[in-house]
Design an enzyme around this catalytic site. Structure first.
Site, PDB file in Angstrom:
ATOM      1  N   TYR A  64     -14.210   1.884  10.890  1.00 56.19           N
ATOM      2  CA  TYR A  64     -12.706   2.261  10.831  1.00 56.19           C
ATOM      3  C   TYR A  64     -12.132   2.475  11.997  1.00 56.19           C
ATOM      4  O   TYR A  64     -11.554   1.941  12.659  1.00 56.19           O
ATOM      5  CB  TYR A  64     -12.323   2.943   9.667  1.00 56.19           C
ATOM      6  CG  TYR A  64     -10.944   3.634   9.630  1.00 56.19           C
ATOM      7  CD1 TYR A  64     -10.118   2.491   9.029  1.00 56.19           C
ATOM      8  CD2 TYR A  64     -10.345   4.723   9.826  1.00 56.19           C
ATOM      9  CE1 TYR A  64      -8.728   2.832   9.090  1.00 56.19           C
ATOM     10  CE2 TYR A  64      -9.166   5.216   9.584  1.00 56.19           C
ATOM     11  CZ  TYR A  64      -8.362   4.184   9.202  1.00 56.19           C
ATOM     12  OH  TYR A  64      -6.758   4.393   9.079  1.00 56.19           O
ATOM     13  N   GLY A  70       0.845  -1.251  -0.024  1.00 60.63           N
ATOM     14  CA  GLY A  70      -0.026   0.152   0.010  1.00 60.63           C
ATOM     15  C   GLY A  70       0.860   1.404   0.046  1.00 60.63           C
ATOM     16  O   GLY A  70       1.946   1.281  -0.158  1.00 60.63           O
TER      17      GLY A  70
END
Ligand code: UDP
Length: 311
Positions: free
Chosen positions: A149, A14
């Site tokens: 999240y 990422g």
């Protein structure tokens, strides 16, 4: 002198993970990158594939992780970190923050490795305390759309501290504030990547809400330096890493237009639910304990990022 310490990094392909893999290989660490490419890209690590110090394992860390041999560090970076991503994939977001963290901690325990959790300024939610210090407990809506999240990262912090206390693992927690720079995904939906790509394409810049909400933007190289110092430190309490310069979203839009030399208009869109009104890290902890503070000003970092996206 060769270093030869072995680092497992989840989410290593990422944006932050790949920048950190590159830094660690440069420092002569042996890096095992574990990634399922859900929001990352093989492209980010393709320059490392041929390096003997780098190994790539395609795997979803929400499932049990098996690594053979010695491991000295486990860096748990895997996450869906952009609001657009976690709104689309709330269950995967909850799983990687909870089950993924449990699996990564299990690996660190088995290998007697140092563990670093990549947490977030989102644990502070829509903060009632400004700037945010590590001692602030936050203001999070557990049942709102960002809850998947925020709460999975809060759980991740709690289980990390439990493993530290019960299993005596040397754990570290970093709370990362908005970070930008090369290897961001162009369509990740975050404000810096959106504005830069809209400006380059001469498309309208989409400001959500009035644009008066604030964020503090840290250039990736500064963040990587802070992460590198933290993983090798003896600190076990959470540490904020971010750039304390605070800008409204509107100021950011105007700066991007200027630096990209763009003729794009600014258009206004609805403010997403529970969008934090303000955010700025108090980094006195990192300054004192890691002797770290960011060096790259927003204009400079944005110029470098615009150049990277143009390429
Ligand atoms: N934002 C915006 N336009 C965009 C994308 C985001 O105005 O095209 C705003 C968003 O509402 C938030 C801020 O920019 O107030 C930062 O959003 P981002 O998704 O980058 O991350 P966040 O800090 O909210 O996690």
């Amino acid at each position: 002198m060769r270093n030869k310490k072995i680092v497992v990094i989840t989410g290593g392909a990422g944006f932050i993970g790949a920048n950190l893999c590159q830094r660690l290989v440069n420092e002569d660490y042996h890096v095992i990158c574990v990634d399922n490419f859900m929001t990352s890209s093989l492209n980010n690590v393709k320059g490392l594939i041929k390096d003997k110090r780098f190994k790539l394992i395609e795997h979803n860390v929400s499932e049990h992780i098996t690594i053979r041999g010695e491991v000295n560090y486990v860096l748990h970076c895997a996450s869906l970190a952009s609001p657009a991503d976690y709104l689309n994939f709330p269950i995967q977001t909850l799983k990687v923050g909870s089950l993924g963290t449990h699996n990564a901690l299990g690996l660190a325990k088995d290998k007697k490795a140092v563990f670093l959790l990549f947490s977030t300024s989102e644990v502070y939610g829509d903060p009632m305390v400004h700037p945010q210090k590590e001692s602030y407990w936050g203001n999070v809506n557990p049942v709102g759309v960002r809850g998947c999240y925020d709460e999975s990262k809060r759980f991740a912090e709690a289980i990390t501290m439990a493993y530290h206390r019960m299993h005596k693992i040397d754990t570290k927690i970093v709370r990362i504030f908005n970070t930008y720079g090369p290897m961001m995904r162009a369509n990740d939906g975050r404000v810096v990547s959106n504005f830069i790509n809209q400006a380059i394409a001469n498309k309208p810049l989409t400001v959500y809400g009035s644009g008066n909400q604030t964020r503090s933007f840290c250039y990736i190289d500064d963040l990587i330096e802070g992460l590198y110092r933290l993983m090798r430190s003896s600190i076990n309490d959470p540490v904020n890493l971010g750039n304390p310069g605070e800008f409204t979203v509107m100021q950011l839009a105007k700066l991007v237009l200027k630096l990209a030399n763009s003729k794009s208009r600014i258009v206004f869109k609805a403010l997403p639910q529970d969008d934090p009104r303000q955010r700025r890290p108090d980094i006195s902890h990192a300054k004192k304990l890691l002797k770290w503070s960011p060096n790259i000003e927003l204009e400079d970092g944005l110029s470098r990022t615009i150049a990277w996206f143009k390429k």
